[in-house]
Design a protein around this motif. Structure first.
Motif, short mmCIF file in Angstrom:
data_model
loop_
_atom_site.label_atom_id
_atom_site.label_comp_id
_atom_site.label_asym_id
_atom_site.label_seq_id
_atom_site.Cartn_x
_atom_site.Cartn_y
_atom_site.Cartn_z
N LYS A 9 -3.58 64.04 -4.55
CA LYS A 9 -3.41 63.46 -5.88
C LYS A 9 -2.26 62.46 -5.86
O LYS A 9 -1.23 62.72 -5.25
CB LYS A 9 -3.09 64.56 -6.90
CG LYS A 9 -4.34 65.18 -7.52
CD LYS A 9 -3.98 66.34 -8.42
CE LYS A 9 -3.39 65.89 -9.73
NZ LYS A 9 -4.37 65.38 -10.69
N GLY A 10 -2.44 61.34 -6.54
CA GLY A 10 -1.38 60.34 -6.63
C GLY A 10 -0.45 60.66 -7.80
O GLY A 10 -0.82 61.41 -8.72
N VAL A 12 2.18 62.52 -8.08
CA VAL A 12 2.76 63.86 -8.24
C VAL A 12 4.22 63.91 -7.77
O VAL A 12 4.92 64.91 -8.00
CB VAL A 12 1.94 64.95 -7.50
CG1 VAL A 12 0.56 65.08 -8.10
CG2 VAL A 12 1.86 64.66 -6.01
N GLY A 13 4.66 62.86 -7.07
CA GLY A 13 6.06 62.81 -6.64
C GLY A 13 6.28 62.90 -5.14
O GLY A 13 7.39 63.13 -4.69
N LYS A 14 5.20 62.70 -4.35
CA LYS A 14 5.35 62.76 -2.89
C LYS A 14 6.43 61.80 -2.40
O LYS A 14 7.31 62.17 -1.63
CB LYS A 14 4.03 62.37 -2.19
CG LYS A 14 2.92 63.37 -2.30
CD LYS A 14 1.68 62.90 -1.57
CE LYS A 14 0.99 61.72 -2.22
NZ LYS A 14 0.50 61.96 -3.57
N THR A 15 6.31 60.55 -2.84
CA THR A 15 7.23 59.53 -2.32
C THR A 15 8.65 59.78 -2.81
O THR A 15 9.61 59.63 -2.05
CB THR A 15 6.73 58.13 -2.73
OG1 THR A 15 5.42 57.97 -2.21
CG2 THR A 15 7.63 57.04 -2.19
N ALA A 16 8.79 60.18 -4.08
CA ALA A 16 10.12 60.50 -4.60
C ALA A 16 10.74 61.62 -3.78
O ALA A 16 11.90 61.55 -3.37
CB ALA A 16 10.03 60.89 -6.08
N ASN A 187 7.10 69.92 -8.90
CA ASN A 187 7.91 68.77 -9.31
C ASN A 187 7.61 68.43 -10.77
O ASN A 187 6.55 68.76 -11.28
CB ASN A 187 7.56 67.58 -8.40
CG ASN A 187 8.36 66.33 -8.74
OD1 ASN A 187 9.52 66.40 -9.13
ND2 ASN A 187 7.72 65.17 -8.62
N ARG A 188 8.53 67.76 -11.41
CA ARG A 188 8.38 67.28 -12.79
C ARG A 188 8.22 68.42 -13.79
O ARG A 188 7.43 68.34 -14.73
CB ARG A 188 7.17 66.34 -12.93
CG ARG A 188 7.16 65.23 -11.92
CD ARG A 188 6.17 64.18 -12.28
NE ARG A 188 6.76 63.29 -13.24
CZ ARG A 188 6.48 62.00 -13.34
NH1 ARG A 188 5.58 61.47 -12.56
NH2 ARG A 188 7.06 61.26 -14.23
N ILE A 216 11.75 71.00 -8.89
CA ILE A 216 12.40 69.76 -9.28
C ILE A 216 12.03 69.42 -10.73
O ILE A 216 10.86 69.32 -11.06
CB ILE A 216 11.97 68.57 -8.36
CG1 ILE A 216 12.11 68.95 -6.87
CG2 ILE A 216 12.79 67.32 -8.69
CD1 ILE A 216 13.51 69.21 -6.38
N PRO A 217 13.02 69.30 -11.59
CA PRO A 217 12.72 69.01 -12.99
C PRO A 217 12.31 67.56 -13.20
O PRO A 217 12.53 66.71 -12.35
CB PRO A 217 14.05 69.29 -13.69
CG PRO A 217 15.09 69.06 -12.65
CD PRO A 217 14.46 69.41 -11.34
N LEU A 222 15.27 60.25 -11.56
CA LEU A 222 14.42 60.18 -10.37
C LEU A 222 13.51 58.96 -10.43
O LEU A 222 13.29 58.29 -9.42
CB LEU A 222 13.60 61.46 -10.24
CG LEU A 222 14.23 62.53 -9.37
CD1 LEU A 222 13.60 63.88 -9.62
CD2 LEU A 222 14.10 62.17 -7.89
N ALA A 226 14.07 55.41 -8.15
CA ALA A 226 12.99 54.80 -7.38
C ALA A 226 12.82 53.32 -7.73
O ALA A 226 12.68 52.48 -6.84
CB ALA A 226 11.69 55.56 -7.63
N1 LIG Z 1 10.87 64.76 -11.07
C1 LIG Z 1 10.59 63.54 -11.54
N2 LIG Z 1 11.10 63.13 -12.74
C2 LIG Z 1 10.82 61.91 -13.22
N3 LIG Z 1 10.04 61.01 -12.61
C3 LIG Z 1 9.50 61.35 -11.42
C4 LIG Z 1 9.75 62.62 -10.81
N4 LIG Z 1 9.09 62.66 -9.64
C5 LIG Z 1 8.47 61.48 -9.50
N5 LIG Z 1 8.70 60.67 -10.57
C6 LIG Z 1 8.16 59.33 -10.82
O1 LIG Z 1 6.76 59.44 -10.98
C7 LIG Z 1 6.09 58.34 -10.38
C8 LIG Z 1 5.14 58.84 -9.30
O2 LIG Z 1 5.89 59.44 -8.26
P1 LIG Z 1 5.60 59.13 -6.73
O3 LIG Z 1 6.69 59.77 -5.94
O4 LIG Z 1 5.36 57.69 -6.50
O5 LIG Z 1 4.25 59.94 -6.56
P2 LIG Z 1 3.20 59.94 -5.34
O6 LIG Z 1 3.93 59.46 -4.13
O7 LIG Z 1 2.75 61.36 -5.23
O8 LIG Z 1 2.07 59.03 -5.74
C9 LIG Z 1 7.17 57.44 -9.83
O9 LIG Z 1 7.46 56.45 -10.77
C10 LIG Z 1 8.36 58.37 -9.65
O10 LIG Z 1 9.59 57.70 -9.72
#
Ligand SMILES: Nc1ncnc2c1ncn2[C@@H]1O[C@H](COP(=O)(O)OP(=O)(O)O)[C@@H](O)[C@H]1O
Ligand SMILES: [Mg+2]
Length: 257
Positions: A9-10, A12-16, A187-188, A216-217, A222, A226
């Motif tokens: 799933k896109g 979800v916060g993988k890259t973060a 996450n989130r 992770i809240p 976050l 990014a």
């Molecule tokens: N815990 C968090 N709180 C707020 N924003 C978040 C959090 N985790 C991720 N994000 C934001 O949500 C968006 C998607 O996260 P991303 O890491 O790109 O997801 P993925 O890599 O899974 O597609 C980005 O803009 C990122 O900065």
């Protein structure tokens, strides 16, 4: 440790998580390589990797080379911007999307060769996977010793977790007996949301010890970190999130839940 951060799933916060985990591992004194396996190259850009030299090789070029030499691989790893500290990055590019339709022999094994060649140069490699369970993620899972599943606390996310865990089990069975799930990272998470609390409880009932204690809240810092290419610990007033990320890094290093 070589750890793949995955979920098909896109958003979800993988890259973060991948970029922050790399950061917090360096804060623990580790020498870290981030491998960007997503054609969207978000981790590469969040880390502020200078890609003005179009000819500099990317992970796409390395994957497309038969048995690339150690020095070629080391040279392709570029430094993150100074805010991030001493993280090296094997950058991604759009063309990486073509790898998903690769049908050459050894296509799932290529990243493993790349990382084995340079294994003595880094303590840890963090692999940011694309939002798919295709050839790119397979490469990451074949190369890794751990797979961290990142998920949002949403009803629709439960099925994705089951599929991802099945993929990990298949890679372990057919390609990489060393692969272990590092856990499910929620996450989130928003405090005060009863539906989310219920979801977390259900997921814990199903996956038990696999669900990491640390969560992770949802925090604006976050997302802002990014978009501004700075690690969360450098944004004032974010001690609580930075602490969670630190505890995630330490948990993973200990190899415990
Ligand atoms: N815990 C968090 N709180 C707020 N924003 C978040 C959090 N985790 C991720 N994000 C934001 O949500 C968006 C998607 O996260 P991303 O890491 O790109 O997801 P993925 O890599 O899974 O597609 C980005 O803009 C990122 O900065
Ligand atoms: Mg991503």
């Amino acid at each position: 440790m070589i750890i793949a951060i995955c979920n098909q799933k896109g958003g979800v916060g993988k890259t973060a998580v991948a970029t922050e985990l790399a950061r917090h591992l360096t804060l623990e004194g580790r020498k870290v390589l981030l491998v960007d396996m997503d054609p969207q190259a978000s981790a590469t850009s969040i880390l502020g990797v200078d890609r003005t030299d179009d000819d500099a090789p990317t992970i796409f070029d390395l994957l497309g080379t038969d048995l690339p030499a150690r020095q070629t691989i080391l040279d392709a790893a570029l430094p993150a911007a100074t805010d991030w500290g001493p993280i090296a990055c094997l950058p991604a590019e759009r063309a990486l999307a073509d790898v998903e339709s690769d049908s050459t022999i050894g296509r799932e094994m290529r990243l493993r060769h790349i990382l084995t060649e340079i294994e003595d140069a880094y303590d840890d490699a963090v692999i940011d996977c694309p939002p798919a369970l295709g050839v790119l993620t397979a490469n990451a899972l074949v190369a890794a010793s751990r797979a961290l599943l990142v998920t949002e606390p949403r009803v629709e996310s439960a099925q994705a977790l089951a599929q991802a865990l099945q993929t990990i089990a298949n890679v372990k069975a057919y390609y990489n007996p060393n692969l272990l799930p590092a856990g499910i990272l929620i996450n989130r998470l928003r405090g005060g949301r009863r539906d989310q609390a219920q979801w977390v409880q259900q997921i814990r009932e199903i996956y038990r010890d696999l669900v990491l204690e640390v969560q992770i809240p949802e925090r604006e810092a976050l997302a802002r970190g990014a978009s501004d290419s700075i690690p969360v610990d450098r944004i004032p007033g974010t001690a609580e999130v930075a602490e969670r990320l630190d505890s995630l890094a330490c948990t993973l290093l200990r190899g415990q839940k």
